[in-house]
Design a protein around this motif. Structure first.
Motif: not given
Length: 314
Positions: A121, A171, A173, A182-183, A186, A202, A205-206, A209, A218
């Motif tokens: 991150k 990606f 955020k 959440n995105l 990407v 992807v 990203s879930y 969240s 997204p």
């Protein structure tokens, strides 16, 4: 008239072009590939240049003419694969790569570490130059994302090969998302496409969240290619839950239950079920249709991200 003026100003501000203006990109010392979209921002940085050289020089516009001429402003853009700084001179790239600070120690904090992949991150507010250069690069390959200098309110999740520390994709955020997306954007870097990197990002990203207790998804609008990718991902998650997961064998299941189990928004679930053509006249889900899809997509599974390798922080 006013809207046209604003649109023109936005195009000038973000460097939006209808056609590619850079022929190809050399990423690092070995990877070379063509661009897909135009980006004038590389040539308009002026005193705010983000380039490799310490001076304020930006890539020089060198449109060719005569036999075999192209409309490219620059034939080749040289980009460091570790920090995404850029130049129009191969020798400058080679000189930079040998001492790039991110070659051995990438920016950001590790959030996921498996034997194959590492996800870090990177806060746009903490590493603005890195994130701005990454966004500039992205504009050469995505036509629906224009932001490149307002990175303060974004986090960037970069996926690396664990063995080589080479970035493979990312990606972003938006930290100020009223829709709780959440995105935002990407991209899988061209040399690493068709390897499942985008789907893994992807899925990650879930994971973020769900950790935050959010039903998310997204940012809209999705590009046609992005929609296809998401529909495949959503289909795999929904099929898994209904056929093998917590919702299997539970009889009639509500959209809300599917949403809670997958972390996917109800609107996206309904869109996916319609695309699978598995809704009956009574709005039940045909499990036989889902089984047929799962058979044709035998590689589907509940999660691409393995929980034992997560190292999430806030």
């Amino acid at each position: 008239m006013g809207n046209k003026t604003v649109a023109a100003e936005d195009e000038n501000l973000y460097g939006i072009l209808k056609e590619p203006n850079i022929g190809k990109v050399q990423l690092g010392l070995e990877k070379m590939f063509p661009t897909r979209y135009g980006n004038a921002a590389y040539f308009a940085a002026g005193t705010q240049s983000l380039g490799i050289r310490d001076s304020v020089d930006t890539p020089r516009r060198t449109t060719t003419s005569g036999v075999g001429a192209t409309d490219f402003w620059l034939d080749t853009l040289y980009v460091c694969e570790f920090c995404f700084k850029y130049t129009d001179e191969e020798v400058a790239l080679r000189r930079h790569v040998s001492c790039c600070r991110y070659r051995t120690k990438p920016p950001g904090r590790i959030q996921y570490m498996s034997p194959e992949y590492t996800i870090r991150k990177v806060r746009g507010s903490k590493h603005p130059l890195f994130c701005q250069c990454l966004c500039l690069f992205t504009k050469l390959f995505l036509d629906n994302k224009s932001m490149y200098f307002k990175t303060d309110h974004y986090d960037f999740f970069i996926i690396y090969q664990s063995s080589t520390k080479e970035p493979m994709g990312f990606f972003s955020k938006d930290l100020i998302s009223y829709q709780k997306n959440n995105l935002a954007c990407v991209l899988t870097l061209p040399p690493y496409q068709r390897k499942g990197i985008g789907s893994l990002l992807v899925d990650f990203s879930y994971k973020l969240s769900i950790r935050d207790g959010l039903i998310s998804g997204p940012e809209r609008p999705l590009s046609p290619f992005g929609l296809v990718s998401y529909l495949k991902y959503w289909s795999s998650q929904i099929c898994w839950q209904l056929l093998e997961g917590d919702l299997s064998g539970s009889g009639r299941t509500s959209l809300d239950a599917i949403s809670r189990a997958t972390g996917i928004r109800i609107g996206d679930i309904l869109l996916t079920l319609r695309s699978l053509n598995c809704l009956t006249k009574d709005y039940d889900v045909s499990l036989s249709v889902l089984r047929a899809w799962a058979k044709d997509n035998y590689s589907y599974r509940n999660s691409l991200v393995r929980d034992e390798y997560l190292v999430l922080d806030n």
